[in-house]
Design a protein around this motif. Structure first.
Motif, mmCIF file in Angstrom:
data_model
loop_
_atom_site.group_PDB
_atom_site.id
_atom_site.type_symbol
_atom_site.label_atom_id
_atom_site.label_comp_id
_atom_site.label_asym_id
_atom_site.label_seq_id
_atom_site.Cartn_x
_atom_site.Cartn_y
_atom_site.Cartn_z
ATOM 1 N N ALA A 8 9.202 12.743 -16.983
ATOM 2 C CA ALA A 8 9.535 13.035 -15.590
ATOM 3 C C ALA A 8 8.968 12.000 -14.633
ATOM 4 C CB ALA A 8 9.021 14.422 -15.218
ATOM 5 N N VAL A 9 8.287 10.984 -15.164
ATOM 6 C CA VAL A 9 7.626 9.980 -14.328
ATOM 7 C C VAL A 9 8.328 8.639 -14.483
ATOM 8 C CG1 VAL A 9 5.486 8.651 -14.041
ATOM 9 C CG2 VAL A 9 5.386 11.126 -14.373
ATOM 10 N N ASN A 10 8.502 7.940 -13.374
ATOM 11 C CA ASN A 10 9.041 6.589 -13.387
ATOM 12 C C ASN A 10 7.930 5.627 -13.789
ATOM 13 O OD1 ASN A 10 10.269 4.124 -12.930
ATOM 14 N ND2 ASN A 10 10.127 4.273 -10.701
ATOM 15 N N PHE A 11 8.093 4.940 -14.924
ATOM 16 C CA PHE A 11 7.037 4.073 -15.432
ATOM 17 C C PHE A 11 7.043 2.679 -14.825
ATOM 18 C CE2 PHE A 11 6.863 7.150 -18.942
ATOM 19 C CZ PHE A 11 5.489 7.262 -19.106
ATOM 20 N N LYS A 12 8.058 2.342 -14.048
ATOM 21 C CA LYS A 12 8.164 0.978 -13.535
ATOM 22 C C LYS A 12 6.921 0.530 -12.762
ATOM 23 C CE LYS A 12 11.167 -2.148 -10.974
ATOM 24 N NZ LYS A 12 12.424 -2.276 -10.188
ATOM 25 N N PRO A 13 6.323 1.366 -11.882
ATOM 26 C CA PRO A 13 5.131 0.904 -11.164
ATOM 27 C C PRO A 13 3.933 0.647 -12.054
ATOM 28 C CG PRO A 13 6.105 2.814 -10.070
ATOM 29 C CD PRO A 13 6.756 2.701 -11.405
ATOM 30 N N PHE A 14 3.970 1.171 -13.293
ATOM 31 C CA PHE A 14 2.836 1.036 -14.212
ATOM 32 C C PHE A 14 3.139 0.047 -15.334
ATOM 33 C CE2 PHE A 14 3.460 5.487 -12.751
ATOM 34 C CZ PHE A 14 2.534 5.431 -11.715
ATOM 35 N N SER A 15 4.116 -0.811 -15.096
ATOM 36 C CA SER A 15 4.587 -1.761 -16.091
ATOM 37 C C SER A 15 3.490 -2.734 -16.527
ATOM 38 C CB SER A 15 5.777 -2.546 -15.513
ATOM 39 O OG SER A 15 6.028 -3.712 -16.254
ATOM 40 N N ALA A 16 3.541 -3.142 -17.781
ATOM 41 C CA ALA A 16 2.579 -4.115 -18.303
ATOM 42 C C ALA A 16 2.880 -5.530 -17.841
ATOM 43 C CB ALA A 16 2.570 -4.053 -19.822
ATOM 44 N N SER A 17 4.068 -5.766 -17.337
ATOM 45 C CA SER A 17 4.461 -7.129 -16.915
ATOM 46 C C SER A 17 4.517 -7.270 -15.403
ATOM 47 C CB SER A 17 5.815 -7.485 -17.525
ATOM 48 O OG SER A 17 6.807 -6.536 -17.155
ATOM 49 N N ARG A 18 3.995 -6.307 -14.659
ATOM 50 C CA ARG A 18 4.182 -6.328 -13.202
ATOM 51 C C ARG A 18 3.402 -7.427 -12.495
ATOM 52 N NH1 ARG A 18 0.718 -1.709 -13.960
ATOM 53 N NH2 ARG A 18 -1.083 -1.618 -12.532
ATOM 54 N N TYR B 43 0.832 -1.209 0.000
ATOM 55 C CA TYR B 43 0.000 0.000 0.000
ATOM 56 C C TYR B 43 0.866 1.259 0.000
ATOM 57 C CZ TYR B 43 -3.023 3.663 1.898
ATOM 58 O OH TYR B 43 -3.689 4.848 2.118
ATOM 59 N N ARG B 44 1.913 1.277 0.832
ATOM 60 C CA ARG B 44 2.810 2.450 0.851
ATOM 61 C C ARG B 44 3.501 2.637 -0.492
ATOM 62 N NH1 ARG B 44 3.819 0.449 6.134
ATOM 63 N NH2 ARG B 44 5.625 -0.726 5.393
ATOM 64 N N ARG B 45 3.988 1.550 -1.066
ATOM 65 C CA ARG B 45 4.660 1.636 -2.369
ATOM 66 C C ARG B 45 3.701 2.121 -3.450
ATOM 67 N NH1 ARG B 45 5.317 -3.954 -4.520
ATOM 68 N NH2 ARG B 45 3.180 -3.453 -5.168
ATOM 69 N N ASN B 46 2.488 1.566 -3.476
ATOM 70 C CA ASN B 46 1.522 1.947 -4.507
ATOM 71 C C ASN B 46 1.010 3.371 -4.323
ATOM 72 O OD1 ASN B 46 1.825 -0.594 -5.627
ATOM 73 N ND2 ASN B 46 0.027 -1.446 -4.591
ATOM 74 N N THR B 47 0.952 3.829 -3.074
ATOM 75 C CA THR B 47 0.567 5.217 -2.836
ATOM 76 C C THR B 47 1.601 6.167 -3.419
ATOM 77 O OG1 THR B 47 -0.679 4.660 -0.833
ATOM 78 C CG2 THR B 47 0.050 6.936 -1.055
ATOM 79 N N GLU B 48 2.870 5.869 -3.224
ATOM 80 C CA GLU B 48 3.932 6.695 -3.820
ATOM 81 C C GLU B 48 3.797 6.740 -5.334
ATOM 82 O OE1 GLU B 48 6.353 8.494 -2.446
ATOM 83 O OE2 GLU B 48 6.032 7.967 -0.349
ATOM 84 N N ALA B 49 3.501 5.584 -5.932
ATOM 85 C CA ALA B 49 3.389 5.521 -7.392
ATOM 86 C C ALA B 49 2.188 6.320 -7.884
ATOM 87 C CB ALA B 49 3.279 4.062 -7.840
ATOM 88 N N LEU B 50 1.016 6.099 -7.264
ATOM 89 C CA LEU B 50 -0.178 6.813 -7.713
ATOM 90 C C LEU B 50 -0.029 8.311 -7.507
ATOM 91 C CD1 LEU B 50 -2.987 6.444 -8.917
ATOM 92 C CD2 LEU B 50 -3.890 6.206 -6.600
ATOM 93 N N ALA B 51 0.559 8.702 -6.392
ATOM 94 C CA ALA B 51 0.751 10.132 -6.113
ATOM 95 C C ALA B 51 1.672 10.786 -7.138
ATOM 96 C CB ALA B 51 1.310 10.318 -4.706
ATOM 97 N N SER B 52 2.605 10.026 -7.710
ATOM 98 C CA SER B 52 3.508 10.605 -8.718
ATOM 99 C C SER B 52 2.746 11.069 -9.946
ATOM 100 C CB SER B 52 4.589 9.591 -9.111
ATOM 101 O OG SER B 52 4.063 8.549 -9.932
ATOM 102 N N LEU B 53 1.558 10.496 -10.177
ATOM 103 C CA LEU B 53 0.706 10.931 -11.286
ATOM 104 C C LEU B 53 -0.320 11.968 -10.834
ATOM 105 C CD1 LEU B 53 -0.090 7.493 -13.004
ATOM 106 C CD2 LEU B 53 1.700 9.118 -13.618
#
Length: 415
Positions: A403-413, A101-111
């Motif tokens: 400017a965004v890290n795409f790794k959290p939004f990867s198609a293979s995650r 949840y903490r990791r995904n919050t960081e990712a969603l907040a980046s957008l």
């Protein structure tokens, strides 16, 4: 041969097509429905810059048993759909651990924290009519006092990502924003950074027309199959027509998983059903800003064609809509605004939001076909993130820096 074919004429597909065309590419949009249909039509019309935390959280998981029992609640799991939903729900639970949840919050907040800037770029470039965009904030009304721990946790997330808010008493809510609201409420939070739109469909149509003006073409047809040739070109089969492009973007909302599967990628996308009712009466003048009622899980947004009541989440929905969910919205409004005339609806709608178990979008090239890209899984944030996603995926498809890290939004995650 086109440079790019975009499957999907919603807010994400049209925004991507506009950005790709502005970069000088030949773009064609294909969709079975007119531009601005589906969830791009039926959404709440809120640019929710406060939604920095995903719904996949320890608190949501703790409430699942109640969801199964409380069939009229704001978040419903259809009992008949439980067997079909079980694999997705297991992934959802895995994504809801405190660390995930903490990791995904960081990712969603980046957008989410930069989404408003993409909207303002569209306004400043006159792509979207200024009168459709309202930078007036929004309210969250609480009918009961918040539990101290819940409030601390929620405000901590808002503070961490610099989301501005203001506490209001019940009397301040009525005096300044909702004079007809019941007195039986506790308090509210006003979010000055949130904005809204007066007509989501017209927003998407404006994006579509801007893309057309930049050279984009459009075909209304249902895509039945996809293939990639040895030379790397992509074939899109729609009825008796075959279209060819160098690159393909799948932005087809709830159908995106069916299309990626044609090219070897199965993604755990579920259809999260939502409903709205639009009112003929009472008039929009009774609501000075959009308002969401936290415990009831629905929103009232004064729009161009009347007050829209979007809300409720249904997981595991059947083929046909359960219009009792829309009836609940009407009943809720009548209870909350007892001094107004009885609500009279002018229309009602249901649609399926594309949602992944971690509640993050998927923005990436397919690992099985690197010239095919996907932009889907935006759950409740399709309108909020549509313009930004259009910018980002066009940069990704043309090998430009972002400017965004795409790794959290990867198609293979999920594999």
């Amino acid at each position: 041969m086109e440079d790019v074919i975009v499957i999907g004429a919603g807010v994400i597909g049209c925004s991507a097509a506009l950005n790709l065309a502005k970069l000088g590419l030949q773009v064609q949009i294909i969709d079975s429905e007119p531009p601005g249909s589906g969830c791009s039509f039926g959404n709440a019309g809120i640019i929710a810059v406060d939604h920095v935390a995903p719904l996949a959280s320890p608190q949501t998981v703790a409430g699942i048993p109640r969801m199964l029992l409380e069939q009229d609640g704001p978040l419903r799991v259809n009992k008949l759909g439980v067997p079909r939903m079980t694999p997705w729900m297991l992934r959802f639970v895995a994504q809801s651990t405190p660390s995930n949840y903490r990791r995904n919050t960081e990712a969603l907040a980046s957008l989410v924290t930069v989404a408003a800037q993409a909207w303002k770029r569209l306004i400043e470039s006159a792509v979207i009519p200024r009168e459709l965009y309202r930078d007036i904030g929004a309210l969250y009304v609480f009918e009961r006092p918040e539990k101290a721990e819940d409030q601390r946790r929620n405000l901590e997330v808002l503070d961490r990502f610099h989301v501005e808010y203001k506490h209001l008493t019940a009397s301040q809510v009525r005096d300044d924003y909702l004079p007809a609201l019941t007195r039986d409420i506790s308090h509210a939070r006003f979010m000055p950074g949130m904005s809204s739109v007066a007509n989501p469909q017209r927003i998407v149509q404006s994006l579509f027309e801007a893309a057309r003006a930049a050279g984009t073409t459009y075909t209304q047809a249902r895509v039945t199959n996809l293939s990639v040739s040895p030379d790397g070109s992509v074939q899109v089969y729609a009825g008796e027509t075959t279209l060819t492009a160098r690159k393909l973007l799948i932005a087809a909302g709830a159908r995106s998983d069916q299309l990626t599967a044609r090219l070897g990628l199965r993604i755990p996308l579920t259809n999260e059903r939502g409903y709205h009712v639009e009112l003929r009466e009472p008039s929009v003048e009774h609501l000075r800003v959009p308002v969401s009622f936290v415990e009831r899980g629905f929103t009232c947004n004064p729009m161009e064609n009347g007050i829209r009541l979007p809300g409720t989440v249904e997981l595991g929905a059947g083929e046909n809509p359960d219009w009792r969910r829309a009836d609940i919205l009407l009943a809720q409004f009548a209870r909350l605004f007892p001094d107004l005339a009885a609500p009279r609806e002018s229309s009602r709608w249901y649609g399926d939001r594309p949602t992944l178990p971690d509640y993050l979008p998927m923005i990436d090239a397919l690992p099985s076909a690197r010239n095919v890209f996907v932009a889907s899984g935006h759950q409740h944030l399709g309108l909020t993130l549509g313009p930004l996603t259009g910018e980002l995926v066009s940069q990704l498809m043309t090998d430009r820096a972002t400017a965004v890290n795409f790794k959290p939004f990867s198609a293979s995650r999920f594999h």
